[in-house]
Write an enzyme that holds these catalytic residues in place. Structure first.
Site, short mmCIF file in Angstrom:
data_model
loop_
_atom_site.label_atom_id
_atom_site.label_comp_id
_atom_site.label_asym_id
_atom_site.label_seq_id
_atom_site.Cartn_x
_atom_site.Cartn_y
_atom_site.Cartn_z
N VAL A 67 0.83 -1.21 0.00
CA VAL A 67 0.00 0.00 0.00
C VAL A 67 0.87 1.26 0.00
O VAL A 67 0.65 2.18 -0.80
CB VAL A 67 -0.96 -0.01 1.23
N THR A 73 -1.34 -4.27 9.72
CA THR A 73 -2.28 -4.51 10.83
C THR A 73 -2.67 -5.99 10.77
O THR A 73 -3.78 -6.33 10.37
CB THR A 73 -3.54 -3.63 10.70
N LEU A 133 -7.06 -0.39 -2.91
CA LEU A 133 -6.36 -0.91 -4.09
C LEU A 133 -6.30 -2.44 -4.06
O LEU A 133 -6.39 -3.04 -2.99
CB LEU A 133 -4.95 -0.32 -4.19
N ARG A 134 -6.19 -3.00 -5.24
CA ARG A 134 -6.04 -4.46 -5.36
C ARG A 134 -4.61 -4.77 -5.77
O ARG A 134 -4.09 -4.13 -6.69
CB ARG A 134 -6.98 -5.01 -6.44
N ASN A 193 -14.46 -5.17 2.32
CA ASN A 193 -13.72 -6.43 2.16
C ASN A 193 -14.57 -7.64 2.57
O ASN A 193 -14.49 -8.70 1.95
CB ASN A 193 -12.43 -6.40 2.98
N PHE A 202 -15.27 -10.41 -8.89
CA PHE A 202 -15.33 -11.34 -7.76
C PHE A 202 -16.41 -12.40 -7.98
O PHE A 202 -17.14 -12.76 -7.08
CB PHE A 202 -15.56 -10.57 -6.44
N GLY A 239 -12.92 -20.46 -7.16
CA GLY A 239 -11.50 -20.79 -7.02
C GLY A 239 -11.28 -21.69 -5.83
O GLY A 239 -12.24 -22.27 -5.29
N CYS A 270 -5.49 -9.49 2.93
CA CYS A 270 -6.58 -8.64 3.44
C CYS A 270 -7.86 -9.39 3.79
O CYS A 270 -8.34 -9.28 4.92
CB CYS A 270 -6.90 -7.55 2.42
N LYS A 295 -8.00 -11.68 7.11
CA LYS A 295 -7.84 -10.95 8.39
C LYS A 295 -8.95 -9.91 8.58
O LYS A 295 -9.42 -9.71 9.69
CB LYS A 295 -6.45 -10.33 8.49
P1 NAD Z 1 3.25 -4.59 4.01
O1 NAD Z 1 3.65 -5.53 5.06
O2 NAD Z 1 3.41 -4.95 2.58
O3 NAD Z 1 3.99 -3.18 4.21
C1 NAD Z 1 4.12 -2.54 5.42
C2 NAD Z 1 5.52 -1.95 5.49
O4 NAD Z 1 5.61 -1.09 6.62
C3 NAD Z 1 6.63 -2.99 5.67
O5 NAD Z 1 7.56 -2.86 4.60
C4 NAD Z 1 7.25 -2.66 7.02
O6 NAD Z 1 8.62 -2.91 7.08
C5 NAD Z 1 6.93 -1.18 7.13
N1 NAD Z 1 6.91 -0.64 8.48
C6 NAD Z 1 6.25 -1.11 9.56
N2 NAD Z 1 6.41 -0.30 10.61
C7 NAD Z 1 7.19 0.73 10.18
C8 NAD Z 1 7.72 1.88 10.82
N3 NAD Z 1 7.43 2.16 12.09
N4 NAD Z 1 8.51 2.71 10.10
C9 NAD Z 1 8.80 2.44 8.80
N5 NAD Z 1 8.30 1.36 8.15
C10 NAD Z 1 7.51 0.52 8.84
O7 NAD Z 1 1.71 -4.25 4.31
P2 NAD Z 1 0.60 -3.77 3.24
O8 NAD Z 1 0.09 -4.93 2.48
O9 NAD Z 1 1.11 -2.59 2.50
O10 NAD Z 1 -0.57 -3.32 4.23
C11 NAD Z 1 -0.48 -2.13 4.99
C12 NAD Z 1 -1.88 -1.81 5.50
O11 NAD Z 1 -2.76 -1.53 4.40
C13 NAD Z 1 -2.54 -2.95 6.29
O12 NAD Z 1 -3.33 -2.38 7.30
C14 NAD Z 1 -3.44 -3.59 5.24
O13 NAD Z 1 -4.54 -4.25 5.82
C15 NAD Z 1 -3.89 -2.40 4.44
N6 NAD Z 1 -4.29 -2.70 3.07
C16 NAD Z 1 -3.58 -3.59 2.32
C17 NAD Z 1 -3.95 -3.83 1.00
C18 NAD Z 1 -3.19 -4.82 0.16
O14 NAD Z 1 -3.68 -5.18 -0.91
N7 NAD Z 1 -2.01 -5.28 0.57
C19 NAD Z 1 -5.05 -3.16 0.45
C20 NAD Z 1 -5.74 -2.25 1.22
C21 NAD Z 1 -5.36 -2.02 2.54
#
Ligand code: NAD
Length: 447
Positions: free
Chosen positions: A25, A100, A162-163, A217, A258, A262, A269, A272
């Site tokens: 993200v 999270t 985003l997806r 979600n 969707f 599958g 996401c 959780k």
């Molecule tokens: P991710 O694990 O890919 O990325 C998180 C990043 O944050 C990691 O690289 C980690 O090292 C870094 N980080 C953590 N604490 C930090 C700090 N204090 N300082 C600097 N860097 C730090 O996670 P993600 O998939 O990007 O998800 C992030 C959030 O967005 C989550 O809450 C998730 O539920 C939400 N989200 C994810 C998606 C998805 O498709 N992945 C879509 C929508 C929302």
């Protein structure tokens, strides 16, 4: 990329933005904000991720991300930092994009959000707006406000939709923007950062904004559970789920998204977030049995796919070699977090199969058990290509819908397998063409 606005540093619409967390993200968010003309510092504490970014390599697989990041770095609008404390200095907006993950009781673990808020609290300029982009439980904006402990700093909820696989497109052209805060002006300011997208903007309170993300979600997960259940029914009735879904999808009230059956839904996401919403409902004293049913139905789907592979191997996979094509939770990403494909692969290994797996995003030495390296691959024999994964197999399971699997030389696949059986858990292949080549074929919800 048509939304680019060339701005000068003194443009009043140009802001200094810090993004904390360069993950799936944070990275597209930072690159998008730089593309829109803002001055962005992206903080990432993972040394390898940061080193990759600094050397121009993308730490994640995402179409178009390298170009967008290179553009930001090239214009100087996007910079990287090893520390959130450095990145937030002088920032007008700070986006929290940290994980999270699911806690032990199904609730969202807010420890990363809490740690980031603690790190930056004292360093923020008066008037800074902290934006919660991480998916967080209802009440988290107030929680972050409390941790930051600064009456001159406002916290706004701005969930991300985003997806993975189309994150760049989704960031540049979101379907909608949701911004929630007690202070409507602060919410509107956050919306203004993305004004050039022209996306509908929903400005609301933080509780509603946080609820929208989980409800969204959970709806998608429920839709997939429904589709998978209909596929199961189709198998009993002798109907073809692909045509059933065509018949449903052309109805604009339902739509095609969707709607593909599958091996079960997964990814970082949906599992959780559905469990977190169920937990939120339980805490609130609301009986959300519909959602509990969607989660239970997903478990059944994984088991159904494993059973199909067992059937293809003659009733048991114990001692059998099974080829697995695809380990990521969906195609066009390298993300294996909570991947249903991986779960099926591990269940087969637990049942005594020798699982030979290939995925385009997983580097392998060829037929080597992943004894070292990522924990989630332990017990699987990683192969360098799909043919190697099929060699000597009593069945091949297509678990992730990578397009390249459709274009393989299936005569060659047939010739290397011990028994030519295919379980197509993504309905990726043509059953008739596959059978004509001499394979037995089992899809999902179709003959
Ligand atoms: P991710 O694990 O890919 O990325 C998180 C990043 O944050 C990691 O690289 C980690 O090292 C870094 N980080 C953590 N604490 C930090 C700090 N204090 N300082 C600097 N860097 C730090 O996670 P993600 O998939 O990007 O998800 C992030 C959030 O967005 C989550 O809450 C998730 O539920 C939400 N989200 C994810 C998606 C998805 O498709 N992945 C879509 C929508 C929302």
């Amino acid at each position: 990329m048509t939304t680019r606005r060339n701005k000068r540093a003194n443009d009043p619409d140009t802001h200094r933005v810090a993004v904390i967390g360069a993950g799936y993200v944070g990275l597209p968010t930072a690159a998008t904000l730089a593309h829109f003309g803002h001055h962005v510092v992206l903080a990432e504490r993972d040394v390898e991720r940061l080193a990759a970014l600094r050397s121009g390599r993308m730490p994640i697989v995402e179409a178009g991300l390298d170009e967008l990041v290179a553009e930001g770095v090239g214009t100087g609008a996007l910079r990287f930092s090893a520390s959130s404390t450095e990145a937030v200095v002088g920032a007008d907006f700070v986006f929290l994009c940290v994980p999270t993950p699911q806690g032990d009781d199904g609730s969202a673990d807010l420890s990363y959000v809490e740690a980031a808020a603690k790190e930056i609290g004292a360093l923020l300029e008066p008037g800074t707006i902290v934006v919660n982009k991480s998916t967080v439980p209802v009440g988290s904006a107030t929680f972050v406000e409390r941790i930051i402990g600064r009456p001159d700093v406002r916290v706004v909820s701005n969930p991300e939709f985003l997806r993975e696989g189309s994150a760049v497109r989704d960031s540049l052209h979101p379907d909608r923007l949701v911004v929630g805060a007690a202070d409507a002006h602060a919410a509107a300011m956050v919306g203004g950062l993305f004004a050039s997208t022209g996306a509908p903007l929903i400005v609301t309170d933080a509780t509603t904004s946080e609820t929208i993300k989980y409800a969204s979600n959970a709806f998608l997960a429920t839709k997939l559970s429904y589709v998978n259940a209909v596929a199961g029914l189709c198998e009993e009735l002798g109907a073809d789920v692909r045509d059933v879904m065509l018949g449903l999808g052309y109805d604009k009230r339902i739509g095609f998204d969707f709607l593909r059956p599958g091996p079960g839904w997964g990814g970082s996401c949906l599992p959780k977030d559905t469990r977190a919403l169920l937990h939120i409902a339980q805490e609130a004293g609301y009986d959300f049995s519909l959602l509990a049913g969607a989660i239970a139905s997903n478990e059944q789907q994984l088991a159904r796919v494993v059973a199909k592979v067992e059937a293809a191997c003659g009733g048991s996979v114990e001692g059998a070699t099974v080829g697995v094509w695809g380990l990521t939770f969906k195609a066009n990403t390298d993300d294996r977090r909570d991947s249903p494909s991986l779960q099926v692969a591990h269940r087969l290994a637990d049942l005594g199969a020798r699982v030979q797996a290939f995925d385009p995003t997983v580097t392998a030495d060829g037929g080597d058990e992943a004894a070292s390296g990522p924990d989630d691959l332990r017990g699987l024999l990683l192969c360098t290509d799909p043919y190697e994964a099929a060699t000597g197999a009593a069945a091949v399971a297509v678990l992730t819908e990578w397009d390249e699997f459709r274009w393989l030389d299936f005569s060659r696949v047939h010739s290397v397998m011990a028994k030519p059986a295919i379980v197509d858990a993504r309905n990726l292949l043509d059953p008739a063409a596959t059978r004509r080549l001499g394979f037995s074929y089992a899809g999902i919800g179709r003959r």
